[in-house]
Design a protein around this motif. Structure first.
Motif, PDB file in Angstrom:
ATOM      1  N   LYS A   1      43.449  29.491  57.312  1.00  0.00           N
ATOM      2  CA  LYS A   1      42.463  30.472  56.881  1.00  0.00           C
ATOM      3  C   LYS A   1      43.205  31.575  56.150  1.00  0.00           C
ATOM      4  O   LYS A   1      44.083  32.228  56.712  1.00  0.00           O
ATOM      5  N   ILE A   2      42.858  31.771  54.890  1.00  0.00           N
ATOM      6  CA  ILE A   2      43.495  32.782  54.054  1.00  0.00           C
ATOM      7  C   ILE A   2      42.487  33.894  53.800  1.00  0.00           C
ATOM      8  O   ILE A   2      41.430  33.660  53.209  1.00  0.00           O
ATOM      9  N   GLY A   3      42.789  35.093  54.254  1.00  0.00           N
ATOM     10  CA  GLY A   3      41.872  36.207  54.072  1.00  0.00           C
ATOM     11  C   GLY A   3      42.108  36.948  52.769  1.00  0.00           C
ATOM     12  O   GLY A   3      43.235  37.008  52.273  1.00  0.00           O
ATOM     13  N   TYR A   4      41.034  37.499  52.230  1.00  0.00           N
ATOM     14  CA  TYR A   4      41.151  38.362  51.053  1.00  0.00           C
ATOM     15  C   TYR A   4      40.316  39.609  51.305  1.00  0.00           C
ATOM     16  O   TYR A   4      39.109  39.525  51.557  1.00  0.00           O
ATOM     17  N   ALA A   5      40.974  40.765  51.258  1.00  0.00           N
ATOM     18  CA  ALA A   5      40.307  42.048  51.499  1.00  0.00           C
ATOM     19  C   ALA A   5      40.473  42.931  50.272  1.00  0.00           C
ATOM     20  O   ALA A   5      41.561  42.994  49.690  1.00  0.00           O
ATOM     21  N   ARG A   6      39.391  43.622  49.887  1.00  0.00           N
ATOM     22  CA  ARG A   6      39.461  44.479  48.703  1.00  0.00           C
ATOM     23  C   ARG A   6      38.574  45.705  48.859  1.00  0.00           C
ATOM     24  O   ARG A   6      37.473  45.632  49.399  1.00  0.00           O
ATOM     25  N   VAL A   7      39.091  46.831  48.391  1.00  0.00           N
ATOM     26  CA  VAL A   7      38.285  48.033  48.201  1.00  0.00           C
ATOM     27  C   VAL A   7      38.513  48.504  46.776  1.00  0.00           C
ATOM     28  O   VAL A   7      39.503  48.143  46.140  1.00  0.00           O
ATOM     29  N   SER A   8      37.595  49.320  46.273  1.00  0.00           N
ATOM     30  CA  SER A   8      37.652  49.694  44.859  1.00  0.00           C
ATOM     31  C   SER A   8      38.589  50.851  44.562  1.00  0.00           C
ATOM     32  O   SER A   8      39.162  50.933  43.478  1.00  0.00           O
ATOM     33  N   THR A   9      38.740  51.784  45.503  1.00  0.00           N
ATOM     34  CA  THR A   9      39.535  52.978  45.224  1.00  0.00           C
ATOM     35  C   THR A   9      40.617  53.186  46.275  1.00  0.00           C
ATOM     36  O   THR A   9      40.528  52.683  47.402  1.00  0.00           O
TER      37      THR A   9
ATOM     38  N   GLU B   1      45.468  33.507  58.918  1.00  0.00           N
ATOM     39  CA  GLU B   1      46.911  33.542  59.129  1.00  0.00           C
ATOM     40  C   GLU B   1      47.606  34.464  58.134  1.00  0.00           C
ATOM     41  O   GLU B   1      48.678  34.995  58.409  1.00  0.00           O
ATOM     42  N   ARG B   2      47.004  34.624  56.975  1.00  0.00           N
ATOM     43  CA  ARG B   2      47.570  35.491  55.943  1.00  0.00           C
ATOM     44  C   ARG B   2      46.428  36.224  55.262  1.00  0.00           C
ATOM     45  O   ARG B   2      45.369  35.630  55.021  1.00  0.00           O
ATOM     46  N   ILE B   3      46.632  37.499  54.981  1.00  0.00           N
ATOM     47  CA  ILE B   3      45.584  38.296  54.346  1.00  0.00           C
ATOM     48  C   ILE B   3      46.148  38.969  53.096  1.00  0.00           C
ATOM     49  O   ILE B   3      47.151  39.690  53.159  1.00  0.00           O
ATOM     50  N   PHE B   4      45.511  38.719  51.973  1.00  0.00           N
ATOM     51  CA  PHE B   4      45.880  39.374  50.720  1.00  0.00           C
ATOM     52  C   PHE B   4      45.026  40.632  50.596  1.00  0.00           C
ATOM     53  O   PHE B   4      43.798  40.562  50.674  1.00  0.00           O
ATOM     54  N   LYS B   5      45.678  41.771  50.405  1.00  0.00           N
ATOM     55  CA  LYS B   5      44.986  43.070  50.397  1.00  0.00           C
ATOM     56  C   LYS B   5      45.085  43.696  49.012  1.00  0.00           C
ATOM     57  O   LYS B   5      46.143  43.673  48.386  1.00  0.00           O
TER      58      LYS B   5
ATOM     59  N   ALA C   1      38.657  40.305  37.090  1.00  0.00           N
ATOM     60  CA  ALA C   1      38.914  38.963  37.624  1.00  0.00           C
ATOM     61  C   ALA C   1      40.398  38.614  37.608  1.00  0.00           C
ATOM     62  O   ALA C   1      40.792  37.571  38.127  1.00  0.00           O
ATOM     63  N   GLN C   2      41.232  39.476  37.011  1.00  0.00           N
ATOM     64  CA  GLN C   2      42.665  39.211  36.945  1.00  0.00           C
ATOM     65  C   GLN C   2      43.452  40.097  37.916  1.00  0.00           C
ATOM     66  O   GLN C   2      44.615  40.411  37.675  1.00  0.00           O
ATOM     67  N   ARG C   3      42.818  40.482  39.027  1.00  0.00           N
ATOM     68  CA  ARG C   3      43.511  41.290  40.036  1.00  0.00           C
ATOM     69  C   ARG C   3      44.784  40.593  40.513  1.00  0.00           C
ATOM     70  O   ARG C   3      44.788  39.381  40.709  1.00  0.00           O
ATOM     71  N   VAL C   4      45.839  41.382  40.703  1.00  0.00           N
ATOM     72  CA  VAL C   4      47.153  40.819  41.029  1.00  0.00           C
ATOM     73  C   VAL C   4      47.124  40.025  42.330  1.00  0.00           C
ATOM     74  O   VAL C   4      47.569  38.869  42.388  1.00  0.00           O
ATOM     75  N   GLU C   5      46.607  40.622  43.406  1.00  0.00           N
ATOM     76  CA  GLU C   5      46.609  39.939  44.698  1.00  0.00           C
ATOM     77  C   GLU C   5      45.637  38.760  44.715  1.00  0.00           C
ATOM     78  O   GLU C   5      45.890  37.745  45.373  1.00  0.00           O
ATOM     79  N   LEU C   6      44.539  38.886  44.002  1.00  0.00           N
ATOM     80  CA  LEU C   6      43.602  37.763  43.895  1.00  0.00           C
ATOM     81  C   LEU C   6      44.289  36.574  43.241  1.00  0.00           C
ATOM     82  O   LEU C   6      44.189  35.436  43.710  1.00  0.00           O
TER      83      LEU C   6
ATOM     84  N   MET D   1      46.756  35.057  45.606  1.00  0.00           N
ATOM     85  CA  MET D   1      46.073  34.286  46.637  1.00  0.00           C
ATOM     86  C   MET D   1      45.651  32.922  46.106  1.00  0.00           C
ATOM     87  O   MET D   1      45.888  31.889  46.739  1.00  0.00           O
ATOM     88  N   LEU D   2      45.037  32.904  44.921  1.00  0.00           N
ATOM     89  CA  LEU D   2      44.585  31.645  44.333  1.00  0.00           C
ATOM     90  C   LEU D   2      45.761  30.707  44.057  1.00  0.00           C
ATOM     91  O   LEU D   2      45.668  29.494  44.264  1.00  0.00           O
ATOM     92  N   LYS D   3      46.858  31.276  43.601  1.00  0.00           N
ATOM     93  CA  LYS D   3      48.034  30.466  43.297  1.00  0.00           C
ATOM     94  C   LYS D   3      48.638  29.850  44.554  1.00  0.00           C
ATOM     95  O   LYS D   3      49.224  28.760  44.513  1.00  0.00           O
ATOM     96  N   SER D   4      48.478  30.521  45.694  1.00  0.00           N
ATOM     97  CA  SER D   4      49.096  30.055  46.942  1.00  0.00           C
ATOM     98  C   SER D   4      48.295  28.961  47.644  1.00  0.00           C
ATOM     99  O   SER D   4      48.789  28.338  48.580  1.00  0.00           O
ATOM    100  N   LEU D   5      47.055  28.727  47.207  1.00  0.00           N
ATOM    101  CA  LEU D   5      46.176  27.803  47.924  1.00  0.00           C
ATOM    102  C   LEU D   5      46.653  26.356  47.873  1.00  0.00           C
ATOM    103  O   LEU D   5      47.195  25.895  46.874  1.00  0.00           O
ATOM    104  N   LYS D   6      46.405  25.668  48.986  1.00  0.00           N
ATOM    105  CA  LYS D   6      46.699  24.242  49.088  1.00  0.00           C
ATOM    106  C   LYS D   6      45.458  23.534  49.607  1.00  0.00           C
ATOM    107  O   LYS D   6      44.546  24.157  50.157  1.00  0.00           O
ATOM    108  N   GLY D   7      45.426  22.227  49.451  1.00  0.00           N
ATOM    109  CA  GLY D   7      44.301  21.454  49.941  1.00  0.00           C
ATOM    110  C   GLY D   7      44.096  21.658  51.433  1.00  0.00           C
ATOM    111  O   GLY D   7      45.060  21.630  52.202  1.00  0.00           O
ATOM    112  N   GLY D   8      42.850  21.884  51.842  1.00  0.00           N
ATOM    113  CA  GLY D   8      42.551  22.101  53.251  1.00  0.00           C
ATOM    114  C   GLY D   8      42.483  23.558  53.645  1.00  0.00           C
ATOM    115  O   GLY D   8      42.002  23.881  54.733  1.00  0.00           O
TER     116      GLY D   8
END
Length: 202
Positions: free
Chosen positions: A9-17, A35-39, A47-52, A55-62
């Motif tokens: 489970k890969i978490g993604y958390a974002r706030v605007s400011t 297990e890992r959270i990208f903040k 759509a080109q946020r650095v952590e996003l 996160m997308l680049k790190s994904l694997k099947g499953g």
């Protein structure tokens, strides 16, 4: 709720400011077993946020990408569909804690993805129409259109899609008020334009 059975489970958390806190999102994502959270502290319109991207680049099947709410991932339907599609193309899944129907590991979630695709097409057509109308108004008012203009990330994706569908360079260039060579660079991923809001274009 099927995402609990996935490999990671890969978490993604974002706030605007910068002044906002990620604490509640992180707490919820940890409770969900991430297990890992990208903040990230950035606008959801980008759509080109650095952590996003990381996160997308790190994904694997499953893997399963988990967010507390859908709007933490993207603000527009067009961007949301594009991001979720990137996730599923990597054989990973997407799940929102606040919107249980947004679970691509279920038939309902897959239906949601199909609906998002349809809405994204509508949004894409609206962008195309607004761009064409803006150019027509500019020409009517006698503005100089010679210098290539910077365009938004959504418009760049639209150019790539239209080019892949076989539309001619000149036709796309005329629609966006840019040169044929700029369209070619964007379609091949070699452009260096910095995105800006669509409002600046129309």
């Amino acid at each position: 709720m099927q995402f609990w059975d996935m490999d990671r489970k890969i978490g993604y958390a974002r706030v605007s400011t910068v002044g906002q806190t990620l604490d509640l999102q992180i707490k919820s994502l940890k409770a969900a077993g991430c297990e890992r959270i990208f903040k990230e502290k950035a606008s959801g319109a980008d759509a080109q946020r650095v952590e996003l991207r990381r996160m997308l680049k790190s994904l694997k099947g499953g893997d399963t990408v988990v967010v507390t709410r859908i709007d933490r991932l993207a603000r527009s339907t067009f961007d949301l569909f594009g991001i979720v599609r990137e996730i599923t193309e990597k054989k990973a899944q997407f799940y929102s804690l606040a919107e249980p129907w947004a679970d691509t590991g279920t038939s309902t979630g897959r239906l949601m993805l199909a609906v998002l695709g349809g809405l994204a097409d509508v949004e894409r057509d609206l962008i195309r129409n607004r761009t064409a109308e803006g150019r027509a108004r500019a020409i009517e008012q006698g503005r100089h259109m010679g210098r290539p203009r910077q365009i938004t990330e959504a418009q760049r994706r639209e150019i790539v899609i239209r080019r892949k569908e076989g539309e001619r360079l000149k036709s796309i260039a005329d629609a966006f008020g840019i040169s044929d060579s700029t369209v070619s660079r964007i379609a091949s991923g070699k452009d260096s334009y910095v995105p800006r809001k669509l409002a600046d274009m129309v």
